[in-house]
Motif scaffolding. Structure first.
Motif, short mmCIF file in Angstrom:
data_model
loop_
_atom_site.label_atom_id
_atom_site.label_comp_id
_atom_site.label_asym_id
_atom_site.label_seq_id
_atom_site.Cartn_x
_atom_site.Cartn_y
_atom_site.Cartn_z
N VAL A 32 0.57 -1.46 -0.13
CA VAL A 32 -0.22 -0.18 -0.09
C VAL A 32 0.74 1.07 0.06
N CYS A 33 0.51 1.96 -0.67
CA CYS A 33 1.68 3.66 -0.58
C CYS A 33 1.33 4.19 0.17
N GLY A 34 2.34 4.48 1.07
CA GLY A 34 2.42 5.13 2.14
C GLY A 34 2.68 6.49 2.14
N GLU A 227 10.03 4.76 -7.04
CA GLU A 227 10.00 4.51 -5.70
C GLU A 227 8.98 2.90 -5.54
N CYS A 228 8.18 3.50 -5.20
CA CYS A 228 7.21 2.43 -5.27
C CYS A 228 6.99 1.08 -5.83
N SER A 229 7.95 1.56 -6.84
CA SER A 229 7.77 0.22 -7.57
C SER A 229 9.23 -0.90 -6.95
N PRO A 252 -1.11 9.39 -11.89
CA PRO A 252 -0.43 8.47 -12.68
C PRO A 252 0.59 8.11 -12.26
N HIS A 253 0.54 8.01 -10.89
CA HIS A 253 1.01 7.40 -9.91
C HIS A 253 1.46 5.64 -10.58
N HIS A 254 0.39 5.29 -10.15
CA HIS A 254 0.11 3.69 -10.54
C HIS A 254 0.60 3.15 -11.78
#
Ligand code: AMP
Ligand code: ZN
Length: 501
Positions: A32-34, A227-229, A252-254
């Motif tokens: 989960v993105c924090g 970073e999340c990838s 655009p993030h996900h």
């Protein structure tokens, strides 16, 4: 209890409700993105993290072993004007960037504790994974999906779209033509991209940029999407079960996370994408600049023109759980007042049930046992239907009249067996505390209960932070708000203490 129903989840990627089958039987990997820790979390953020906490808890309740990773974003998340959010926080508060990160990470943890959420299994920070980020940028370049330009590295969306015409835009439902022409917010002055839609995976730091690391391309810093990838796949593998976040992160993030993972390893990161919906106020998205927002501290202290009284964190949480995570939810004083009443009824009902479960003597089956036990099974059915907390809570409220009727004598003592009452008591207590993460507020009514201690600790911490940053307005506002609620704060060298008048 009858057998547990099959879990189904709404997958934002396929836009379908699907049967949930983890990659490894009995185990779930969830990312989960924090929060981006450059300011206090707002109550909208809290809604998203409470939703994923209940999802995590439900998976545990269903018997899965869960590895839940929720990151801390502490670099690379840019504002629309291209400034890094953490740098902006550091400039505003005249602190080291990492002091800003620590301050708001602590604050985030305090708020999460106050709302009774479980900590994730792993909480990686982006700045702790620069080496891995450089490696992923290199892998993307080696596979031909990234190019360097003036020290920054960009993801080549045109090539990606050419190779994967069905994929880019699938999650967010955007059309490829729109995607190709839309410009992303990037570091100021960076216009070295081949296409406006290309996004930076590594950014060269300008002279005044404080957060910077060495890399093969420049002294700079990673892009937020990258970073999340990196953090998800480092701890959960190239492909994992669930990826979550608020639905404002779909694009655009996900969308870019999927592109990067495809570019680096040729595979989709997550099999199920779960998105929470936005918390609104007065029917509009919360916004500080439009005077349409309320903070967790204001809700807890009652110090806001938007509410008429302080609210207990469990009441606020109960209010949130009465709507499905994928629906918008409008917070208002009226809705919270109603939740306050409803929550008290729920806590009183559970307390009554606990007493009955212990004292009931009827050892023979009761004519209404089946009705009661069916409602218990229905709770599981609702939870397994895409974590439908509002319907699960509604089932509990269908059980309460049976309990109160039994206690009040309108339901005869031989209608329910001691066994059915005990089962109900044990199960509802589990749903209440283990799955929904709620705690009774009844013990707090005499003043000075555990939860109040907790809330006061949080509020005084926030005031202390305000005082340290010489934000006297906020610190006085908190003190005056508490005074209006009948709580006196005394400041001393060792810290502040409080008393109920
Ligand atoms: P941020 O710190 O801005 O990256 O946000 C942290 C999380 O809160 C993300 O998953 C966002 O999608 C989510 N979020 C932001 N605003 C809201 C809101 N008004 N309601 C619910 N979730 C939100
Ligand atoms: Zn993320």
């Amino acid at each position: 209890m009858s057998t547990t129903p099959t879990l189904s989840v709404y997958n934002s990627l396929t836009r379908n409700k699907e049967e949930f089958k983890p990659l490894v039987e009995g185990q779930v990997s969830m990312y989960v993105c924090g929060p981006t820790v450059y300011s206090d979390v707002h109550i909208g953020n809290v809604r998203t993290f409470i939703s994923f906490d209940v999802i995590y808890r439900t998976l545990l309740y269903l018997g899965y072993k869960v590895r839940y990773v929720r990151n801390i974003t502490d670099v690379g998340h840019l504002l629309d004007d291209g400034e890094d959010r953490i740098s902006k926080g550091a400039r505003k508060l005249q602190l080291e960037p990492m002091e800003v990160v620590q301050k708001y990470t602590n604050g985030f943890h305090d708020v999460m504790r106050t709302f009774g959420t479980l900590p994730p299994s792993i909480e990686p920070r982006a700045t702790g994974h620069i080496i891995e980020q450089i490696e992923m940028v290199q892998a993307i370049m080696d596979n031909g999906y990234g190019y360097e330009s003036n020290g920054s590295v960009y993801f080549d969306t045109e090539k990606y779209i050419a190779d994967q015409p069905e994929l880019y835009g699938q999650l967010s439902g955007r059309k490829v033509d729109e995607l190709l022409t839309e410009t992303r917010s990037e570091l100021k002055g960076s216009s070295d991209k081949k296409n406006p839609s290309d996004f930076a995976i590594w950014m060269k730091a300008g002279e005044d940029h404080i957060m910077r690391w060495n890399s093969p391309w420049s002294e700079g810093f990673p892009g937020w999407h990258l970073e999340c990838s990196v953090m998800s796949t480092k701890y959960l593998g190239d492909t994992f079960d669930i990826h979550g976040g608020g639905n404002d992160l779909k694009f655009p993030h996900h969308e870019n996370e999927i592109a990067q993972n495809m570019g680096a390893c040729g595979c989709q990161p997550s099999r199920y994408w779960l998105h929470t919906n936005m918390l609104l106020m007065n029917g509009r998205k919360m916004s500080k600049s439009e005077d349409n927002s309320i903070s967790p501290a204001e809700l807890l202290s009652g110090d806001s023109k938007h509410i008429t009284q302080p609210y207990h964190p469990m009441v606020i949480k109960f209010f949130m759980l009465q709507s499905h995570y994928s629906s918008t939810l409008d917070i208002s004083d009226e809705a919270l007042l109603a939740a306050d009443k409803g929550y008290r009824r729920l806590c009183e009902g559970l307390k009554t049930l606990e007493g009955l479960g212990l004292s009931a003597k009827n050892q023979t089956p009761g004519a209404r046992d089946a009705e009661l036990l069916k409602l218990l099974d229905d709770i599981d059915t609702e939870l397994c239907d895409d974590f439908n907390t509002p319907k699960a809570v509604a089932k509990i409220f269908e059980i309460l009249p049976l309990i109160n009727g039994y206690k009040g004598g309108t339901i005869a003592a031989d209608q329910l067996s001691a066994d059915a009452l005990q089962q109900t008591s044990v199960k509802l207590q589990r749903i209440f505390s283990d799955v929904l993460g709620l705690q009774s507020t009844l013990d707090d009514q005499s003043g000075g209960g555990k939860a109040l201690d907790h809330v006061m600790e949080l509020v005084l911490d926030m005031r202390q932070s305000a005082r340290q940053s010489k934000d006297w307005d906020t610190s006085d506002k908190i003190r005056d708000g508490l005074a209006a609620a009948g709580i006196t704060v005394k400041d001393a060298k060792e810290g502040s203490t409080w008393t109920i008048n």
